[in-house]
Design a protein around this motif. Structure first.
Motif, PDB file in Angstrom:
ATOM      1  N   ARG A  10      27.418  47.035  74.501  1.00 18.66           N
ATOM      2  CA  ARG A  10      28.392  45.984  74.819  1.00 18.66           C
ATOM      3  C   ARG A  10      29.411  46.427  75.863  1.00 18.66           C
ATOM      4  NH1 ARG A  10      32.239  45.764  69.405  1.00 18.66           N
ATOM      5  NH2 ARG A  10      32.911  47.952  69.435  1.00 18.66           N
ATOM      6  N   ASN A  11      29.597  47.746  76.009  1.00 19.72           N
ATOM      7  CA  ASN A  11      30.536  48.260  77.011  1.00 19.72           C
ATOM      8  C   ASN A  11      29.832  48.751  78.271  1.00 19.72           C
ATOM      9  OD1 ASN A  11      32.820  47.865  75.317  1.00 19.72           O
ATOM     10  ND2 ASN A  11      32.313  49.747  74.212  1.00 19.72           N
ATOM     11  N   ALA A  12      28.582  48.355  78.448  1.00 18.97           N
ATOM     12  CA  ALA A  12      27.803  48.845  79.589  1.00 18.97           C
ATOM     13  C   ALA A  12      28.398  48.369  80.908  1.00 18.97           C
ATOM     14  CB  ALA A  12      26.357  48.379  79.468  1.00 18.97           C
ATOM     15  N   HIS A  13      28.332  49.259  81.896  1.00 16.08           N
ATOM     16  CA  HIS A  13      28.759  48.916  83.258  1.00 16.08           C
ATOM     17  C   HIS A  13      27.535  48.429  84.028  1.00 16.08           C
ATOM     18  CE1 HIS A  13      30.729  49.012  87.121  1.00 16.08           C
ATOM     19  NE2 HIS A  13      29.827  49.862  87.586  1.00 16.08           N
ATOM     20  N   ILE A  14      27.611  47.221  84.586  1.00 11.28           N
ATOM     21  CA  ILE A  14      26.461  46.603  85.241  1.00 11.28           C
ATOM     22  C   ILE A  14      26.811  46.275  86.684  1.00 11.28           C
ATOM     23  CG2 ILE A  14      24.758  44.748  85.147  1.00 11.28           C
ATOM     24  CD1 ILE A  14      25.415  44.359  82.216  1.00 11.28           C
ATOM     25  N   VAL A  15      25.936  46.688  87.603  1.00 13.44           N
ATOM     26  CA  VAL A  15      26.061  46.328  89.017  1.00 13.44           C
ATOM     27  C   VAL A  15      24.924  45.370  89.352  1.00 13.44           C
ATOM     28  CG1 VAL A  15      26.043  47.154  91.398  1.00 13.44           C
ATOM     29  CG2 VAL A  15      27.146  48.524  89.611  1.00 13.44           C
ATOM     30  N   PHE A  16      25.274  44.177  89.813  1.00 12.44           N
ATOM     31  CA  PHE A  16      24.275  43.172  90.174  1.00 12.44           C
ATOM     32  C   PHE A  16      24.087  43.162  91.689  1.00 12.44           C
ATOM     33  CE2 PHE A  16      25.703  41.572  86.057  1.00 12.44           C
ATOM     34  CZ  PHE A  16      24.507  41.204  85.460  1.00 12.44           C
ATOM     35  N   GLY A  17      22.833  43.133  92.109  1.00 13.73           N
ATOM     36  CA  GLY A  17      22.501  42.974  93.516  1.00 13.73           C
ATOM     37  C   GLY A  17      21.497  41.846  93.659  1.00 13.73           C
ATOM     38  N   SER A  18      21.426  41.232  94.831  1.00 14.96           N
ATOM     39  CA  SER A  18      20.505  40.108  95.007  1.00 14.96           C
ATOM     40  C   SER A  18      20.046  40.011  96.450  1.00 14.96           C
ATOM     41  CB  SER A  18      21.175  38.796  94.587  1.00 14.96           C
ATOM     42  OG  SER A  18      22.321  38.544  95.389  1.00 14.96           O
ATOM     43  N   LYS A  19      18.884  39.429  96.623  1.00 12.13           N
ATOM     44  CA  LYS A  19      18.358  39.086  97.940  1.00 12.13           C
ATOM     45  C   LYS A  19      17.563  37.797  97.783  1.00 12.13           C
ATOM     46  CE  LYS A  19      14.819  41.053  99.693  1.00 12.13           C
ATOM     47  NZ  LYS A  19      13.836  42.005 100.275  1.00 12.13           N
TER      48      LYS A  19
ATOM     49  N   ASP B  89      14.040  47.337  72.302  1.00 17.69           N
ATOM     50  CA  ASP B  89      15.135  47.998  71.584  1.00 17.69           C
ATOM     51  C   ASP B  89      15.540  49.317  72.229  1.00 17.69           C
ATOM     52  OD1 ASP B  89      15.166  45.927  69.803  1.00 17.69           O
ATOM     53  OD2 ASP B  89      13.940  46.941  68.289  1.00 17.69           O
ATOM     54  N   ASP B  90      14.674  49.894  73.070  1.00 23.03           N
ATOM     55  CA  ASP B  90      15.034  51.134  73.759  1.00 23.03           C
ATOM     56  C   ASP B  90      16.244  50.951  74.666  1.00 23.03           C
ATOM     57  OD1 ASP B  90      13.021  52.545  72.572  1.00 23.03           O
ATOM     58  OD2 ASP B  90      11.594  52.293  74.211  1.00 23.03           O
ATOM     59  N   TRP B  91      16.549  49.701  75.008  1.00 23.61           N
ATOM     60  CA  TRP B  91      17.661  49.421  75.921  1.00 23.61           C
ATOM     61  C   TRP B  91      18.986  49.217  75.195  1.00 23.61           C
ATOM     62  CZ3 TRP B  91      17.233  48.786  81.368  1.00 23.61           C
ATOM     63  CH2 TRP B  91      15.932  48.932  81.867  1.00 23.61           C
ATOM     64  N   LEU B  92      18.986  49.228  73.872  1.00 26.65           N
ATOM     65  CA  LEU B  92      20.207  48.918  73.128  1.00 26.65           C
ATOM     66  C   LEU B  92      21.337  49.900  73.414  1.00 26.65           C
ATOM     67  CD1 LEU B  92      18.700  47.906  69.655  1.00 26.65           C
ATOM     68  CD2 LEU B  92      19.732  46.402  71.370  1.00 26.65           C
ATOM     69  N   ASP B  93      20.992  51.166  73.681  1.00 24.19           N
ATOM     70  CA  ASP B  93      22.012  52.187  73.922  1.00 24.19           C
ATOM     71  C   ASP B  93      22.322  52.382  75.400  1.00 24.19           C
ATOM     72  OD1 ASP B  93      22.147  52.692  71.197  1.00 24.19           O
ATOM     73  OD2 ASP B  93      20.527  54.157  71.276  1.00 24.19           O
ATOM     74  N   VAL B  94      21.702  51.593  76.263  1.00 23.86           N
ATOM     75  CA  VAL B  94      21.934  51.738  77.704  1.00 23.86           C
ATOM     76  C   VAL B  94      23.375  51.360  78.026  1.00 23.86           C
ATOM     77  CG1 VAL B  94      21.363  50.776  79.961  1.00 23.86           C
ATOM     78  CG2 VAL B  94      19.542  51.417  78.381  1.00 23.86           C
ATOM     79  N   ASN B  95      24.069  52.242  78.741  1.00 24.89           N
ATOM     80  CA  ASN B  95      25.476  51.980  79.050  1.00 24.89           C
ATOM     81  C   ASN B  95      25.762  51.870  80.543  1.00 24.89           C
ATOM     82  OD1 ASN B  95      25.244  54.718  79.737  1.00 24.89           O
ATOM     83  ND2 ASN B  95      26.050  55.361  77.740  1.00 24.89           N
ATOM     84  N   GLN B  96      24.711  51.894  81.368  1.00 23.46           N
ATOM     85  CA  GLN B  96      24.894  51.717  82.809  1.00 23.46           C
ATOM     86  C   GLN B  96      23.633  51.076  83.381  1.00 23.46           C
ATOM     87  OE1 GLN B  96      26.273  55.254  84.716  1.00 23.46           O
ATOM     88  NE2 GLN B  96      26.507  54.312  86.718  1.00 23.46           N
ATOM     89  N   LEU B  97      23.798  50.013  84.166  1.00 23.84           N
ATOM     90  CA  LEU B  97      22.648  49.284  84.689  1.00 23.84           C
ATOM     91  C   LEU B  97      22.832  48.927  86.158  1.00 23.84           C
ATOM     92  CD1 LEU B  97      23.116  47.925  81.556  1.00 23.84           C
ATOM     93  CD2 LEU B  97      20.937  46.926  82.196  1.00 23.84           C
ATOM     94  N   ILE B  98      21.697  48.853  86.850  1.00 21.63           N
ATOM     95  CA  ILE B  98      21.606  48.214  88.156  1.00 21.63           C
ATOM     96  C   ILE B  98      20.591  47.091  88.013  1.00 21.63           C
ATOM     97  CG2 ILE B  98      20.843  48.457  90.543  1.00 21.63           C
ATOM     98  CD1 ILE B  98      21.889  51.272  90.554  1.00 21.63           C
ATOM     99  N   VAL B  99      21.008  45.869  88.299  1.00 22.07           N
ATOM    100  CA  VAL B  99      20.145  44.698  88.168  1.00 22.07           C
ATOM    101  C   VAL B  99      19.987  44.062  89.541  1.00 22.07           C
ATOM    102  CG1 VAL B  99      19.789  42.480  87.034  1.00 22.07           C
ATOM    103  CG2 VAL B  99      20.963  44.322  85.817  1.00 22.07           C
ATOM    104  N   ILE B 100      18.740  43.934  89.989  1.00 25.17           N
ATOM    105  CA  ILE B 100      18.463  43.371  91.307  1.00 25.17           C
ATOM    106  C   ILE B 100      17.655  42.090  91.141  1.00 25.17           C
ATOM    107  CG2 ILE B 100      17.474  43.795  93.584  1.00 25.17           C
ATOM    108  CD1 ILE B 100      17.571  46.798  92.833  1.00 25.17           C
ATOM    109  N   TYR B 101      18.180  41.013  91.680  1.00 30.21           N
ATOM    110  CA  TYR B 101      17.480  39.733  91.674  1.00 30.21           C
ATOM    111  C   TYR B 101      16.851  39.488  93.044  1.00 30.21           C
ATOM    112  CZ  TYR B 101      19.598  38.138  87.269  1.00 30.21           C
ATOM    113  OH  TYR B 101      19.963  37.994  85.959  1.00 30.21           O
TER     114      TYR B 101
ATOM    115  N   LEU C  78      23.404  53.818  93.999  1.00 28.69           N
ATOM    116  CA  LEU C  78      22.307  54.531  93.346  1.00 28.69           C
ATOM    117  C   LEU C  78      22.702  55.972  93.031  1.00 28.69           C
ATOM    118  CD1 LEU C  78      19.322  54.336  92.450  1.00 28.69           C
ATOM    119  CD2 LEU C  78      18.700  55.225  94.692  1.00 28.69           C
ATOM    120  N   ILE C  79      23.373  56.633  93.976  1.00 30.70           N
ATOM    121  CA  ILE C  79      23.809  58.010  93.748  1.00 30.70           C
ATOM    122  C   ILE C  79      24.819  58.062  92.603  1.00 30.70           C
ATOM    123  CG2 ILE C  79      24.966  59.983  94.780  1.00 30.70           C
ATOM    124  CD1 ILE C  79      22.105  59.404  95.776  1.00 30.70           C
ATOM    125  N   THR C  80      25.746  57.105  92.585  1.00 26.73           N
ATOM    126  CA  THR C  80      26.719  57.044  91.491  1.00 26.73           C
ATOM    127  C   THR C  80      26.020  56.822  90.155  1.00 26.73           C
ATOM    128  OG1 THR C  80      28.399  56.157  92.988  1.00 26.73           O
ATOM    129  CG2 THR C  80      28.756  55.836  90.630  1.00 26.73           C
TER     130      THR C  80
END
Length: 461
Positions: A356-365, A320-332, A284-286
């Protein structure tokens, strides 16, 4: 005189003997541990001795927990500044009263004593401060940004330091375009940034019906917030009024509070949740780190679905606001019934909805039941400009203030890389001075100037 009729009938000799034998047996039934034989005696019943072999006692399970000597409880402070910020904090606490804790505190700051007294009647758990000064006299700033800034900087600076003491993440909520919200949000964010505190700002942009003066104040505050905050999240009233025109005014305002409340709750859960796989506080800090003096905006989205909703992948998950997003945290938050195929398709759908070059971190519980929840936190470089009295997005990521010329700020890494590639190509051409294409060049040395391409990006137009 004692009445013989009240006397209970005496028991017969046989009954008394049976009761005595019963009592004797009960008294004899005592637990005695025979240590030599490692047996337990249950006494004697009708001259029969009963022995029971004790069950083997399992060894005590010991779990060794690893605790860092540097570990601490991360503290988050949410500050609503000005009328709009105060109201949003109040709505959040009404919807999520259990959010308040020792490590998550809410504040309401205002130059208007009447508004604070009105909120105090609700008895919410927010901590309230009156920004009292001769500039405002407890009656508010009247939309005067300079007056509000003087009141805060000269008469409330010590209190701001106290609020920011022992703070790891500072979240400011304000409506821009008037006095206290515009001045207070920028002042607090700037002060928190100098203390190396992670700073986030939720700001409400006024509708165009409020006129160009409100837009100028809002844009000026936005510029300062983008410069100092780690990231901002903006809610534009024009978009809200357009998309939610079927709702009442009260319901629209409640929708703003709901969105911000959900976002804050998500961030808090990310910090406190200990059972999310592949995700920790450092992620999260990163995520919120400010790099290369760029300006960032962040978005939050929560999607609920059941394991049977396989047709969900055919729907549009993100706007469409997310089209330019280049970093994500996705939690399932997954149920055990979620099909693996649906999970893979959802991941592909999310990736296709952002850069298309977005960095995505997936987390799950894993959770019980059939419901699944996807929480998405996105960040993108900001591209706000002020033009024609409206706040719009610009494809070249220009940021300006009303009192300045539009200045190019290259915050899109793709465009920057394209410029670098162009420089390299032109540099290669310069090395080959024998090409006929450049024989008639106006330059005496027959070379093309290449070092100025990126410099041009920093020049005022």
């Amino acid at each position: 005189m004692f009445d013989q009729r009240d006397k209970k009938p005496e028991k017969s000799l046989e009954e008394m003997q049976e009761e005595l034998i019963k009592l004797q047996k009960e008294m004899q039934a005592v637990l005695m541990k025979d240590r030599a034989a490692n047996q337990i005696r249950l006494g004697y019943f009708d001259d029969q001795e009963f022995l029971i072999e004790p069950q083997a006692q399992p060894e005590e399970e010991r779990i060794e927990y690893f605790v860092s000597k540097y570990k601490k409880n991360y503290k988050i402070k949410v500050i609503g500044i000005g009328g709009a910020g105060n109201n949003i904090v109040e709505d959040i606490l009404r919807q999520y009263p259990d959010l308040v804790s020792e490590n998550l505190m809410f504040y309401q700051l205002n130059t208007d004593s009447k508004h604070l007294n009105l909120l105090a009647r609700n008895r919410s758990k927010a901590i309230r401060y009156l920004i009292d000064s001769p500039y405002t006299d407890g009656h508010g700033a009247g939309g005067d940004v300079q007056k509000a800034r003087l009141a805060i900087s000269q008469y409330f600076d010590k209190e701001v330091d106290e609020i920011l003491n022992e703070c790891d993440i500072c979240i400011v909520i304000a409506g821009l375009g008037k006095g206290t919200g515009s001045a207070g949000s920028t002042y607090i964010i700037n002060k928190a940034a100098t203390k190396k505190i992670i700073t986030l700002a939720y700001v409400v942009i006024p509708p165009n019906t409020e006129g160009s003066l409100s837009y100028e104040k809002a844009t000026d505050a936005l510029y300062d917030l983008l410069k100092d905050a780690n990231a901002i999240s903006q809610l534009r009233m024009d978009d809200i009024n357009k998309n939610l025109n079927y709702l009442s005014v009260v319901e629209r305002n409640q929708e703003i509070s709901n969105n911000i409340g959900l976002s804050i709750k998500t961030i808090v859960n990310l910090i406190n949740e200990q059972t999310i796989y592949n995700l920790d506080y450092a992620d999260l800090i990163t995520f919120f780190q400010k790099k290369d003096q760029l300006a960032y905006e962040f978005l939050v989205k929560e999607i609920k679905l059941s394991s049977s909703q396989e047709n969900l992948v055919a729907q549009k998950l993100l706007s469409d606001d997310w089209l330019d997003v280049n970093q994500l945290i996705v939690i399932y938050q997954l149920s055990k019934q979620l099909p693996g195929k649906l999970y893979d398709e959802l991941n592909a759908k999310i990736k296709a909805s952002v850069n298309r070059n977005a960095h995505i971190v997936f987390g799950s519980k894993y959770v019980d039941g059939d419901d699944n929840i996807i929480t998405i936190l996105g960040k993108k470089t900001s591209s706000l400009i002020h033009a024609n009295n409206t706040l719009v997005y610009d494809p070249y990521n220009l940021i300006s203030r009303p009192d300045q010329k539009i200045k190019n700020v290259m915050t899109d890494h793709y465009l920057w890389n394209q410029a670098k590639l162009l420089e390299q190509k032109l540099a290669a051409i310069n090395q080959d001075q024998t090409q006929n294409t450049f024989k008639n060049t106006n330059r005496a040395d027959g070379k093309i100037e290449t070092s100025s391409i990126l410099n041009l990006l920093d020049q005022d137009e």
